[in-house]
Design a protein around this motif. Structure first.
Motif, PDB file in Angstrom:
ATOM      1  N   UNK A  69       0.864  -1.188   0.000  1.00 49.88           N
ATOM      2  CA  UNK A  69       0.000   0.000   0.000  1.00 49.88           C
ATOM      3  C   UNK A  69       0.897   1.232   0.000  1.00 49.88           C
ATOM      4  N   UNK A  70       0.320   2.401   0.064  1.00 46.34           N
ATOM      5  CA  UNK A  70       1.122   3.631   0.119  1.00 46.34           C
ATOM      6  C   UNK A  70       0.641   4.496   1.282  1.00 46.34           C
ATOM      7  N   UNK A  71       1.535   5.333   1.758  1.00 48.75           N
ATOM      8  CA  UNK A  71       1.185   6.347   2.755  1.00 48.75           C
ATOM      9  C   UNK A  71       1.846   7.660   2.349  1.00 48.75           C
ATOM     10  N   UNK A 127       5.936   3.648  -0.016  1.00 53.24           N
ATOM     11  CA  UNK A 127       5.302   2.328   0.144  1.00 53.24           C
ATOM     12  C   UNK A 127       5.072   1.962   1.602  1.00 53.24           C
ATOM     13  N   UNK A 128       4.040   1.161   1.798  1.00 55.39           N
ATOM     14  CA  UNK A 128       3.728   0.606   3.117  1.00 55.39           C
ATOM     15  C   UNK A 128       3.478  -0.883   2.925  1.00 55.39           C
ATOM     16  N   UNK A 129       4.395  -1.717   3.421  1.00 56.07           N
ATOM     17  CA  UNK A 129       4.286  -3.165   3.263  1.00 56.07           C
ATOM     18  C   UNK A 129       3.764  -3.794   4.561  1.00 56.07           C
ATOM     19  N   UNK A 130       2.796  -4.674   4.410  1.00 55.74           N
ATOM     20  CA  UNK A 130       2.235  -5.386   5.566  1.00 55.74           C
ATOM     21  C   UNK A 130       2.393  -6.882   5.338  1.00 55.74           C
ATOM     22  N   UNK A 167      13.182   1.804   0.344  1.00 53.50           N
ATOM     23  CA  UNK A 167      12.466   2.442  -0.753  1.00 53.50           C
ATOM     24  C   UNK A 167      12.016   3.841  -0.361  1.00 53.50           C
ATOM     25  N   UNK A 168      11.565   3.996   0.872  1.00 52.31           N
ATOM     26  CA  UNK A 168      11.163   5.319   1.367  1.00 52.31           C
ATOM     27  C   UNK A 168      12.343   6.280   1.361  1.00 52.31           C
ATOM     28  N   UNK A 169      13.510   5.798   1.791  1.00 52.72           N
ATOM     29  CA  UNK A 169      14.723   6.634   1.779  1.00 52.72           C
ATOM     30  C   UNK A 169      15.057   7.089   0.363  1.00 52.72           C
ATOM     31  N   UNK A 170      14.981   6.174  -0.597  1.00 58.24           N
ATOM     32  CA  UNK A 170      15.288   6.529  -1.993  1.00 58.24           C
ATOM     33  C   UNK A 170      14.327   7.582  -2.526  1.00 58.24           C
ATOM     34  N   UNK A 171      13.034   7.401  -2.246  1.00 58.51           N
ATOM     35  CA  UNK A 171      12.032   8.351  -2.746  1.00 58.51           C
ATOM     36  C   UNK A 171      12.172   9.712  -2.061  1.00 58.51           C
ATOM     37  N   UNK A 172      12.456   9.698  -0.760  1.00 59.31           N
ATOM     38  CA  UNK A 172      12.652  10.973  -0.045  1.00 59.31           C
ATOM     39  C   UNK A 172      13.894  11.694  -0.541  1.00 59.31           C
TER      40      UNK A 172
END
Length: 205
Positions: A92-94, A102-105, A148-153
């Motif tokens: 999912x995404x946040x 991305x938000x992985x569960x 992935x969050x680090x790369x996008x940020x």
């Protein structure tokens, strides 16, 4: 510098644009600073996760090597032929600082790990190795999300930095120079008009 008509209307328009640009510059700087703060927090979490995973994985591989040496490669392969449990990952995404990250569960059918083989001919090292790898899965999923969050940020920080620099070093100085130029031109015109009026007054007297 762009050429504009030195009129009061143009001066008013430029002053409004400058005010908007200054406000936008401040907002972008605040956004960049907050994104950098969030990025540093994520980087520290990423480092901690990597170290934790490396330690656990090294221990699991060491136990697996001992089990393979004592049981034999064929026996280990047969024991691990069936999965211990089934799991799935929901993506999912946040929204983080206006970036959809991305938000992985991790969805697990059963949190209790049942080893998929009998204990009669298996090694205790193999049992512990399987349990160690099972414990690693949530950490690996979180690591994937954080990286992935680090790369996008990082990409968004770079874009915001370029916008801030463009406003700070190009657009705002250009508008300030134009405002100064128009103001000086209007003042010159005003002085010229006053001088002409004084001369006309002298001639009439």
């Amino acid at each position: 510098m762009a050429r504009v008509n030195p009129t009061r209307m143009e001066l008013t328009r430029l002053k409004k644009r400058l005010k908007t640009a200054l406000r936008g510059h401040k907002l972008l700087k605040d956004k960049r600073d907050e994104m950098v703060r969030q990025f540093m927090t994520l980087i520290r979490r990423n480092k901690a996760l990597r170290e934790q995973i490396d330690d656990k994985l090294a221990a699991a591989l060491s136990r697996f090597a001992v089990a393979e040496a004592s049981m034999g490669e064929d026996a280990v392969t047969e024991a691990l032929f069936c999965p211990a449990r089934r799991m799935a990952v929901t993506a999912d995404t946040r929204n983080l600082m206006n970036v959809d990250v991305p938000k992985f569960t991790l969805d697990e059918e059963d949190r209790v790990i049942d080893l998929p083989y009998g204990f009669a001919f298996s090694s205790g090292m193999l049992d512990q190795s399987v349990l160690d790898v099972a414990e690693l899965m949530p950490l690996l999923i979180e690591l994937a999300e954080v990286e992935k969050t680090c790369n996008m940020l990082a990409d968004e920080i770079e874009k915001t930095r370029r916008r801030v620099n463009a406003l700070e070093h190009v657009m705002i100085p250009e508008m300030q120079a134009l405002i100064k130029s128009i103001t000086m031109k209007l003042e010159d015109n005003e002085r010229g008009n006053i001088t002409r009026l004084m001369k006309v007054k002298e001639m009439m007297q």
